[in-house]
Design a protein around this motif. Sequence first.
Motif, PDB file in Angstrom:
ATOM      1  N   ARG A  36     -93.537 -73.151  -7.590  1.00 26.65           N
ATOM      2  CA  ARG A  36     -92.900 -72.324  -8.612  1.00 26.65           C
ATOM      3  C   ARG A  36     -92.124 -73.178  -9.602  1.00 26.65           C
ATOM      4  NH1 ARG A  36     -90.438 -66.859  -5.787  1.00 26.65           N
ATOM      5  NH2 ARG A  36     -92.347 -66.167  -4.734  1.00 26.65           N
ATOM      6  N   GLY A  37     -92.657 -74.318  -9.942  1.00 26.60           N
ATOM      7  CA  GLY A  37     -92.015 -75.161 -10.942  1.00 26.60           C
ATOM      8  C   GLY A  37     -90.769 -75.856 -10.436  1.00 26.60           C
ATOM      9  N   PRO A  56     -88.510 -73.763   1.765  1.00 25.32           N
ATOM     10  CA  PRO A  56     -89.503 -74.697   1.231  1.00 25.32           C
ATOM     11  C   PRO A  56     -88.861 -76.002   0.782  1.00 25.32           C
ATOM     12  CG  PRO A  56     -89.065 -72.941  -0.339  1.00 25.32           C
ATOM     13  CD  PRO A  56     -88.356 -72.565   0.924  1.00 25.32           C
ATOM     14  N   THR A  57     -89.579 -77.101   0.922  1.00 17.57           N
ATOM     15  CA  THR A  57     -89.101 -78.404   0.471  1.00 17.57           C
ATOM     16  C   THR A  57     -90.208 -79.098  -0.314  1.00 17.57           C
ATOM     17  OG1 THR A  57     -89.892 -79.733   2.339  1.00 17.57           O
ATOM     18  CG2 THR A  57     -87.757 -78.601   2.599  1.00 17.57           C
ATOM     19  N   ASN A  58     -89.865 -80.255  -0.861  1.00 15.06           N
ATOM     20  CA  ASN A  58     -90.832 -81.047  -1.623  1.00 15.06           C
ATOM     21  C   ASN A  58     -91.433 -82.167  -0.793  1.00 15.06           C
ATOM     22  OD1 ASN A  58     -88.527 -82.619  -1.397  1.00 15.06           O
ATOM     23  ND2 ASN A  58     -88.682 -83.464  -3.456  1.00 15.06           N
ATOM     24  N   ILE A  59     -91.392 -82.074   0.533  1.00 14.94           N
ATOM     25  CA  ILE A  59     -91.887 -83.158   1.382  1.00 14.94           C
ATOM     26  C   ILE A  59     -93.364 -83.424   1.126  1.00 14.94           C
ATOM     27  CG2 ILE A  59     -92.363 -83.835   3.762  1.00 14.94           C
ATOM     28  CD1 ILE A  59     -89.780 -82.462   4.587  1.00 14.94           C
ATOM     29  N   ASP A  60     -94.185 -82.379   1.141  1.00 19.12           N
ATOM     30  CA  ASP A  60     -95.618 -82.574   0.888  1.00 19.12           C
ATOM     31  C   ASP A  60     -95.858 -83.157  -0.497  1.00 19.12           C
ATOM     32  OD1 ASP A  60     -96.361 -81.686   3.349  1.00 19.12           O
ATOM     33  OD2 ASP A  60     -96.803 -79.637   2.724  1.00 19.12           O
ATOM     34  N   GLY A  80     -99.970 -83.729 -12.641  1.00 19.45           N
ATOM     35  CA  GLY A  80     -99.396 -82.598 -11.912  1.00 19.45           C
ATOM     36  C   GLY A  80    -100.421 -81.807 -11.134  1.00 19.45           C
ATOM     37  N   ASP A  81    -101.611 -81.617 -11.706  1.00 19.30           N
ATOM     38  CA  ASP A  81    -102.635 -80.831 -11.025  1.00 19.30           C
ATOM     39  C   ASP A  81    -103.114 -81.510  -9.752  1.00 19.30           C
ATOM     40  OD1 ASP A  81    -102.473 -78.941 -12.971  1.00 19.30           O
ATOM     41  OD2 ASP A  81    -104.247 -79.607 -14.082  1.00 19.30           O
ATOM     42  N   GLU A  82    -102.955 -82.827  -9.681  1.00 17.67           N
ATOM     43  CA  GLU A  82    -103.415 -83.569  -8.506  1.00 17.67           C
ATOM     44  C   GLU A  82    -102.366 -83.604  -7.400  1.00 17.67           C
ATOM     45  OE1 GLU A  82    -105.199 -87.406  -9.834  1.00 17.67           O
ATOM     46  OE2 GLU A  82    -104.796 -86.562 -11.816  1.00 17.67           O
ATOM     47  N   VAL A  83    -101.093 -83.624  -7.765  1.00 17.22           N
ATOM     48  CA  VAL A  83    -100.034 -83.708  -6.748  1.00 17.22           C
ATOM     49  C   VAL A  83     -99.339 -82.374  -6.508  1.00 17.22           C
ATOM     50  CG1 VAL A  83     -99.619 -86.160  -7.097  1.00 17.22           C
ATOM     51  CG2 VAL A  83     -98.357 -84.518  -8.481  1.00 17.22           C
ATOM     52  N   VAL A  84     -99.537 -81.421  -7.413  1.00 14.61           N
ATOM     53  CA  VAL A  84     -99.012 -80.064  -7.220  1.00 14.61           C
ATOM     54  C   VAL A  84    -100.170 -79.102  -7.404  1.00 14.61           C
ATOM     55  CG1 VAL A  84     -97.195 -78.426  -7.825  1.00 14.61           C
ATOM     56  CG2 VAL A  84     -96.862 -80.851  -8.291  1.00 14.61           C
ATOM     57  N   ALA A 115     -99.221 -66.362   0.151  1.00 12.92           N
ATOM     58  CA  ALA A 115     -98.655 -65.046   0.429  1.00 12.92           C
ATOM     59  C   ALA A 115     -97.507 -64.720  -0.499  1.00 12.92           C
ATOM     60  CB  ALA A 115     -98.183 -64.986   1.877  1.00 12.92           C
ATOM     61  N   ALA A 116     -96.856 -65.754  -1.050  1.00 14.23           N
ATOM     62  CA  ALA A 116     -95.772 -65.535  -2.019  1.00 14.23           C
ATOM     63  C   ALA A 116     -96.010 -66.446  -3.194  1.00 14.23           C
ATOM     64  CB  ALA A 116     -94.411 -65.813  -1.383  1.00 14.23           C
ATOM     65  N   GLY A 117     -97.002 -66.106  -3.991  1.00 21.25           N
ATOM     66  CA  GLY A 117     -97.387 -66.961  -5.103  1.00 21.25           C
ATOM     67  C   GLY A 117     -96.363 -66.980  -6.202  1.00 21.25           C
ATOM     68  N   ALA A 118     -96.749 -67.546  -7.337  1.00 19.32           N
ATOM     69  CA  ALA A 118     -95.794 -67.763  -8.422  1.00 19.32           C
ATOM     70  C   ALA A 118     -95.173 -66.471  -8.919  1.00 19.32           C
ATOM     71  CB  ALA A 118     -96.498 -68.481  -9.575  1.00 19.32           C
ATOM     72  N   ASP A 119     -95.861 -65.352  -8.748  1.00 15.82           N
ATOM     73  CA  ASP A 119     -95.286 -64.087  -9.193  1.00 15.82           C
ATOM     74  C   ASP A 119     -94.994 -63.153  -8.024  1.00 15.82           C
ATOM     75  OD1 ASP A 119     -97.797 -63.487  -8.406  1.00 15.82           O
ATOM     76  OD2 ASP A 119     -98.454 -62.566 -10.288  1.00 15.82           O
TER      77      ASP A 119
END
Length: 745
Positions: free
Chosen positions: A379-380, A463-467, A492-496, A558-562
Motif C-alpha cells: 500500500r505504498g 506487516p513489515t518490509n522484511i520481504d 519497483g515492480d521487481e521488488v514490490v 485478502a486485503a489489497g490496496a483498496d
Amino acid sequence: MAFLGNRWLLRSACSPPFAMSRRRMSAASNKMFSKILIANRGEIACRIIKTAKRMGVATVAVYSDADANSLHVALADEAIRIGPPPALESYLRGDNILEAATRSGAQAVHPGYGFLSENATFAKQCASAGVTFIGPPEKAIDQMGSKSVAKAIMSDAGVPVCPGYHGEDQSDAFLEEEAKRVGFPVMIKAVMGGGGKGMRLVQTPEGFQSALEACRREAAAGFADDRMLLERYVNEPRHVEVQVFADTLGNAVHLFERDCSVQRRHQKVLEEAPAPGISDATRAELGEAAVRAAKAVGYVGAGTVEFLMDTRTQEFFFCEMNTRLQVEHPVTEMVTGLDLVEWQLRVAAGQELPLKNQADIPLVGHAIEARICAENVARGFLPVAGTLRRMRLPSGAGSGAGGGDGDGGEVKIRVDTGVQEGDAVSVHYDPMVAKLIVHAPTRSAGLHGLRKALRDFQVVGLPTNIDFCERVAGHRGFEEGGVTTAFLEEHGDEVVPSPETMPPPPHAVVLASVAVLLEEQTAVTFPNDTSPWSARSGPWRAVGVRKQKLALASRDTAAGADGADEAGSEVTVECLADGGYVVEMQGARFAVSGAQLDAGGAMTAIVDGRRYSLDATVEGWGAVGAEGEVTLWCNHGPLEGDGYDRNRYELVVTRPRGRGARGSSKSTAESTGRVTSPMPGRVVRVLAESGQDVEKGQELMILEAMKMEHTVPAPFAGKVDLVSYVAGDLVDEGSVLITLKPLTK
C-alpha cells in the motif's frame, strides 16, 4: 546484550579495533559523567543505555504514557514520566526533560536522533541549566539546521554546493519563478527539514504549487517553520554521506562514507559502508570535504555530512549536515570497530578524540544495514501500528554496543531494537521495529549474509518490509552496486510485485491448512496444554472433525490496496485414521503425513513424498474460529512451484461463507461506496465536498500519520455522497472517510 525469543542475554563486547580504541580512551584525563539522561525512546535509547552501562555511567530514561512499559524504560537505571503520548506533549517538551534531568541529578543529556537532537534552543536551555548537551554547539546546530545558511557557509569553505535558490523571498509566485530559472525537474526542500519531511521532487511547472503547499504543511507540522529552498535535481544521483567527529581541542576526523541511496519517500531503507564502486581518490576527497564542513562551523561531536553524487562522474555536491548521530551509524561502527556513542560521551566530557590522526582509523570489510519497519509495502509503504505477537531475531544476532558484536563466523549479525515480543508499535512515533546490520570481509559475503538474516527474521502481528528488504538485497542492480536514489522508481515492480500476481503456491496452502487443523486440534483437546502430547499431531484427532472445508488467501490479496476481498483457494482437508491428511484443492489431491507443530511453532510435514521443515504460527483461530492468520517461514529454500523464491507466506484462513463469498469482480470500496482510511492518523485537509463529481484517482483527503502525509484517492469515478470528517479529526484504520455513488450513465 542479545535478544533471543523473550530472553535478553549479556554478550561480551567487541572486536579488536574497538578494544584498542577503549584502551586509548582510558588514558584521557577528563572525568567521565557519572549519570546521563537520554531524551529519547525506542531503539536509540536502548542503544545509548548499552554503551553507558559498559562504561559505568548511570542512565535515566524518560517516557510518555504510551511508553511506560517499554524496553528502554526497563533497561535504564531509573525512569521519569514526561507527558502523554503525543510527542509535542512529551519528547518534544524540553522543559519537562530538563526538569527530569535536574531532579535525577543527571550531568548530561543525550538527545539520540529525531525529537530535540537538532534543536538549537534545547541545546541552549541545557547550557543555561548547567547540563551538558551531548552534541554540537548551539551555533553549529543553528547554522546547519538552516539549509540555506548551511549552503552559504559550505560554499565559502570550498565544499561543492548544488545550484539552486535558498534566499529570503518566500512568496509562492517568486519560488515558482526561481524553480523555472533553476530548471525542472527541481527539488523543493524545507529549510529546516530532515527525514524526508517537507520535500518533493517536481517534474513540471504544472505540479509546482500543489507540491509547494504540501511541503509547507509538512514543514510547519514537523519543524514549526515552512520556509523552502530549491535545488537543481542531479540526474542519476547517489546519496553518499560521511561520518565526521570533532572534539573541543580542534581535532576533526572522518570515519569514512556510507551509501544510503535506496530510499522510499526520501527515507532510507538500506545503508552500507563503505560506498561501493567509489575510487580511493574520491573517497579521500569526500572525507576531506566533510572535515572542512565540520571545521567551518566549529563542530564538536558526531555529525554526518550528506552529499549527492553523480553516478557517472562521481562529482558530488553538499546536501546537508545532520548535527547528531545517524540512524545508520552501526554500519560505520562495524567497519571501523569503534563505538560512536562512547566517542560522543567522551568528547562531550571534554576529552580528546580517541583517534585524532586520520591514518589511524581502520576500515575493515563491508557492512549493510536494513531498517525493519512496520509498514504495508503493497500500500505504498504506509506505516502501521499494532502488537508484535511474535518476534524472532536471526540466529547468531548480537545487539548494538559498537563494532564486532554477534557471532556468525566471518559474517557478523547485529540487531539494534527498542522492542520485544508483546510490545506495541505506536501510532504516535516512528514505525521502525529494528535495524538489522551484517558485517563481512567482502560486500558479496555481506549481501549473502543479509539475505539469510532477513529470511530468519520473524515478525507476526503487523506487516513489515522484511520481504521487501530481502528482494532489494537480492536484486541484480543492487548486487552490482552504485544504485541511484531512483532505484525504487526504476525497479519497483521487481521488488514490490503486485499481490495479485503472487498467489501462494499450492504447497504453501496445503501446509497452512494442516497447520490450522493442528492448532485447532490442540485447542479442542487440551486448551491449557496440559497433555504430555504437547507436540500437535495426529493422535488427538479422534475427538475432532474428520473433514473440514477452509478458504485461504494471501494476506496481501485478502486485503489489497483498496481493501478488496479477492479470490483465494478453497480446500477440503480430510483427517485419516493413520494420522495423515488428504488435502483437496482445485481438483488436485495432496497426501500429507508425519505432520507435527510444536509449541514453539516448528513444523514438519511430508507432502507428496517431499519433507518440509519450517516455522508456522496460527493466530486468531480456535476450535470454533471464524477467521485467522497463518504465517509460514520456509528457511530451507522456496516451496515447490514458487516462481518468486519467497520463504515467507502470510495467509488469511476462513470457513467458506457460501457461493459468491469470494471472487467478486468489484472491490469493497466500489461495491459499498465506502472510502476508508488505510491507517490511523489525523485529517490534514479535505479536498472533496458533498455533491462533487470526482474522477478515479482524484485526491479526496490528505492524512498525516507517523510524521508523514498520505493522500487518499478516489477508487472509482463517482459523486461524493458524504464526507465524514473535517481537518483536524483523528481517524482509525478502516474509518469510513467518504462515501461515493457511482456516476449514472
